[in-house]
Design a protein around this motif. Structure first.
Motif, PDB file in Angstrom:
ATOM      1  N   ALA A 125      -8.574  -0.125  -2.018  1.00  0.00           N
ATOM      2  CA  ALA A 125      -7.312  -0.259  -2.673  1.00  0.00           C
ATOM      3  C   ALA A 125      -6.347   0.601  -2.132  1.00  0.00           C
ATOM      4  CB  ALA A 125      -7.362  -0.337  -4.051  1.00  0.00           C
ATOM      5  N   LYS A 126      -6.709   1.946  -1.779  1.00  0.00           N
ATOM      6  CA  LYS A 126      -5.782   2.903  -1.393  1.00  0.00           C
ATOM      7  C   LYS A 126      -5.517   2.544  -0.036  1.00  0.00           C
ATOM      8  CE  LYS A 126      -6.487   7.294  -3.431  1.00  0.00           C
ATOM      9  NZ  LYS A 126      -6.402   8.686  -3.178  1.00  0.00           N
ATOM     10  N   LEU A 129      -3.328  -0.934  -0.122  1.00  0.00           N
ATOM     11  CA  LEU A 129      -1.941  -0.503  -0.578  1.00  0.00           C
ATOM     12  C   LEU A 129      -0.985  -0.441   0.469  1.00  0.00           C
ATOM     13  CD1 LEU A 129      -2.749   1.246  -4.209  1.00  0.00           C
ATOM     14  CD2 LEU A 129      -1.479  -1.136  -3.900  1.00  0.00           C
ATOM     15  N   LYS A 130      -1.511   0.684   1.310  1.00  0.00           N
ATOM     16  CA  LYS A 130      -0.555   0.790   2.403  1.00  0.00           C
ATOM     17  C   LYS A 130      -0.276  -0.208   3.380  1.00  0.00           C
ATOM     18  CE  LYS A 130      -1.767   5.960   2.683  1.00  0.00           C
ATOM     19  NZ  LYS A 130      -3.256   6.542   3.106  1.00  0.00           N
ATOM     20  N   LYS A 132      -0.239  -3.202   2.237  1.00  0.00           N
ATOM     21  CA  LYS A 132       0.460  -4.267   1.615  1.00  0.00           C
ATOM     22  C   LYS A 132      -0.317  -5.642   1.644  1.00  0.00           C
ATOM     23  CE  LYS A 132       4.911  -2.099   1.208  1.00  0.00           C
ATOM     24  NZ  LYS A 132       4.857  -1.053   1.891  1.00  0.00           N
ATOM     25  N   GLU A 171      -2.661  -4.996 -11.443  1.00  0.00           N
ATOM     26  CA  GLU A 171      -2.350  -3.366 -10.647  1.00  0.00           C
ATOM     27  C   GLU A 171      -2.119  -4.009  -9.503  1.00  0.00           C
ATOM     28  OE1 GLU A 171      -4.470  -0.066 -11.081  1.00  0.00           O
ATOM     29  OE2 GLU A 171      -4.955  -0.547 -13.247  1.00  0.00           O
ATOM     30  N   LEU A 172      -2.671  -4.520  -8.571  1.00  0.00           N
ATOM     31  CA  LEU A 172      -2.582  -4.767  -7.197  1.00  0.00           C
ATOM     32  C   LEU A 172      -1.588  -5.871  -6.607  1.00  0.00           C
ATOM     33  CD1 LEU A 172      -6.326  -3.537  -6.377  1.00  0.00           C
ATOM     34  CD2 LEU A 172      -4.110  -2.142  -6.438  1.00  0.00           C
ATOM     35  N   ARG A 175       1.600  -5.830  -4.362  1.00  0.00           N
ATOM     36  CA  ARG A 175       1.423  -5.384  -3.120  1.00  0.00           C
ATOM     37  C   ARG A 175       0.575  -6.466  -2.044  1.00  0.00           C
ATOM     38  NH1 ARG A 175       2.277   0.178  -2.145  1.00  0.00           N
ATOM     39  NH2 ARG A 175       3.476   0.998  -3.988  1.00  0.00           N
TER      40      ARG A 175
END
Ligand code: NAP
Length: 246
Positions: A125-126, A129-130, A132, A171-172, A175
């Motif tokens: 996920a890290k 997230l970047k 998107k 949560e995600l 993005r």
């Protein structure tokens, strides 16, 4: 199509994971074939994917260990620059009746099936997230949906995985990352090969379509959820079980 996408499939040396790795590679993804102990089977899977014109690499990592998983994803990011698809497929069973179940059998199953998925979701996920964007598919089980006598540890791990799926989806989602679960019923792999004929017969009796599934049945559902076409689906549990859990 999954051209230019990097996919990580855990526990992909054999069984359902291997079929998922094949399906994603056949759509054009570069597939990281994760394994824990099955080195030669993982290498064989990679060779067969390459022989079919796909791209893959075998990579050992025990997903139950947090620092090892962090290093695994950091290495993938250094080499490939991105992670687009994560399939948390690694899983084990240590079946037994609740009254006789040891702490060790409980912990081994929860560590591999649930904590392993948590570690991989966190580090994938890290990167997502970047970027998107991203697709996470968790391989749960009908045991996590319906419960199953003799599988308190396994059912708890898979029900937990469904909770993880829904929380991560919430949560995600902002993005552009979707998180879904596929819940297989009885599928013909090493995991079910150890069941007695009596248990297999009783299980078949509970399946409306009247047969065990094959790994490709699961892989097709995962490939869809990993595709661009599934971009408006998140937090769902898709049962691929011959109608068992309807
Ligand atoms: P399988 O043939 O036994 O394969 C499971 C794979 O998971 C193995 O290759 C194993 O790798 C890997 N693994 C286990 N613990 C790991 C860890 N800590 N780190 C990395 N890899 C690990 O089983 P399968 O039937 O294909 O099952 C795949 C998934 O589907 C599992 O999550 C299972 O719970 C789920 N499922 C299966 C069925 C079914 O009927 N077969 C039904 C519902 C759900 P090594 O061999 O390298 O240790």
């Amino acid at each position: 199509m999954l051209e230019n996408k990097v996919a990580v499939v855990t526990g992909a040396a054999k069984g359902i994971g291997r079929a998922i790795a094949f399906a994603l590679a056949s759509e054009g993804a570069m597939v990281i074939v994760n394994y824990r102990g099955s080195h030669s089977q993982a290498e064989e899977t990679v060779k067969e994917i390459e022989a079919a014109g796909g791209k893959a690499e075998a990579y050992p990592c025990d997903v139950a260990g947090g620092p090892a998983v962090e290093a695994f994803f950091s290495d993938i990011l250094n080499r490939y620059g991105r992670v687009d698809i994560l399939v948390n497929n690694a899983g084990v069973t240590r079946d037994g009746l609740l009254m006789r179940m040891s702490d060790e059998d409980w912990d081994q199953v929860l560590d591999a099936n649930l904590k392993g998925a948590f570690h991989c979701c966190k580090w994938a996920a890290k990167a997502m997230l970047k970027q998107k964007s991203g697709r996470i598919v968790n391989i749960a089980s009908v045991s996590g949906v319906m419960g199953n006598a003799g599988q308190a540890n396994y059912s708890a791990s898979k029900a937990g995985l469904i909770g993880l799926t829904k929380s991560a989806a919430r949560e995600l989602s902002s993005r552009g990352i979707t998180v879904n679960a596929v819940a297989p019923g009885f599928i013909e792999t090493d995991m079910t090969a150890k069941l007695s004929d009596r248990v297999k017969e009783a299980a078949t009796g509970q399946i409306p379509l009247g047969r065990f599934g094959n790994p490709e049945d699961i892989a097709a559902a995962v490939a869809f959820l990993a595709s661009d076409q599934a971009g408006y689906i998140t937090g769902q549990v898709l049962c691929v079980d011959g109608g068992m859990a309807m």
